[in-house]
Design an enzyme around this catalytic site. Structure first.
Site, PDB file in Angstrom:
ATOM      1  N   CYS A  78       0.829  -1.210   0.000  1.00  0.00           N
ATOM      2  CA  CYS A  78       0.000   0.000   0.000  1.00  0.00           C
ATOM      3  C   CYS A  78       0.871   1.271   0.000  1.00  0.00           C
ATOM      4  O   CYS A  78       1.515   1.537  -1.008  1.00  0.00           O
ATOM      5  CB  CYS A  78      -0.989  -0.059   1.153  1.00  0.00           C
ATOM      6  N   HIS A 202      -3.540  -4.994   1.792  1.00  0.00           N
ATOM      7  CA  HIS A 202      -2.893  -5.239   3.093  1.00  0.00           C
ATOM      8  C   HIS A 202      -2.930  -6.725   3.489  1.00  0.00           C
ATOM      9  O   HIS A 202      -3.774  -7.112   4.306  1.00  0.00           O
ATOM     10  CB  HIS A 202      -3.619  -4.440   4.185  1.00  0.00           C
ATOM     11  N   GLU A 204      -1.181  -8.192   5.568  1.00  0.00           N
ATOM     12  CA  GLU A 204      -0.884  -8.328   7.003  1.00  0.00           C
ATOM     13  C   GLU A 204      -2.145  -8.220   7.868  1.00  0.00           C
ATOM     14  O   GLU A 204      -2.085  -8.458   9.066  1.00  0.00           O
ATOM     15  CB  GLU A 204       0.171  -7.294   7.427  1.00  0.00           C
TER      16      GLU A 204
END
Ligand code: GLN
EC number: 3.5.1.2
Length: 250
Positions: A78, A202, A204
């Site tokens: 990002c 994302h 994560e």
């Protein structure tokens, strides 16, 4: 073996947590000399203008550029992808410094503002081929950038149809070029170019660790030795309850 995670701002803790689940240590990087202790780096999502100001304050840009030029594996998610791009459009007045190295043009807030953030099942054929698992990955897009152009050495790993609520404002006052991407067309959201990996979403923030293990394999192939530790915790991971966010789809 440890993976550096740029820890100026944004979702660095979340990346470190995923690495921990894969049995790999994530090391917070805030200063140029700390980069010497690692051989690979994750640049998290967050706010790229703020991150650039902090990187400038800590005099990190020369060391980061050198890190990329030396061919060390770097993954930008990002805002981190924006940081790695050779060119970004839709920047705030005055622009922002970039690390560069990734031969692509990104639009900083391609999908719109916070309210246009979304999640979608993203087809990821190369990731599924290398990491196994389902053919799609749950992409969490938060004020996400889009990749508008890529150079000849860039491999596209994922793209999605441009959502119908997309409202690109190329902000001509900043000298940004007019973009012709229209709803129904596809926009690139994940790329790889040699030692560099970039994702507009994302990974994560989801329970699916395949992008992280894909990056760890890149680290391994380029010169590290993490694969044994990745395999070692696979069983432990599957026996843990998955704590995850609900998925929303348009
Ligand atoms: N578009 C944001 C920026 O310019 C990035 C958003 C994110 O990292 N979630 O910084």
């Amino acid at each position: 073996m440890a993976i550096g995670v740029l820890a100026l701002q944004g979702s660095f803790n979340e990346h470190i947590a995923v690495l921990r689940r894969l049995g790999v240590k994530g090391v917070e990087i805030r200063k140029p000399d700390q980069l010497q202790s690692v051989t690979s780096l994750i640049i998290p999502g967050g706010e790229s203008t703020t991150m650039a100001k902090l990187a400038e304050y800590h005099n990190l840009f020369p060391a980061l550029r050198e890190f990329v030029k030396m061919g060390k594996p770097v993954w930008g998610t990002c805002a981190g992808l924006i940081f790695l791009a050779d060119k970004a459009i839709g920047q705030k007045t005055g622009g922002q410094e970039l690390i560069g190295g990734l031969d692509c043009v990104v639009h900083r807030n391609f999908f719109g503002g916070q309210i246009q953030s979304f999640e979608t099942e993203l087809p990821v054929p190369q990731i599924a081929a290398k990491e196994g698992g389902p053919p799609t990955f749950r992409g969490v897009f938060i004020r996400a950038p889009g990749i508008l152009e890529v150079g000849p050495d860039v491999e596209v790993l994922a793209d999605i149809p441009v959502p119908y609520n997309n409202n690109i404002d190329p902000n001509p006052s900043l000298g940004n070029q007019e973009e012709s991407t229209a709803p129904g067309e596809r926009v690139i959201v994940a790329v790889k170019q040699g030692n560099l990996l970039g994702t507009a979403f994302h990974p994560e923030l989801t329970a699916d660790t395949r992008w992280h293990s894909y990056f760890l394999k890149m680290v391994d192939e380029i010169g590290g030795a993490t694969s044994s530790s990745i395999c070692a915790v696979g069983e432990e991971l599957s026996s843990q309850p998955k704590i995850d966010l609900p998925i929303f789809q348009y």
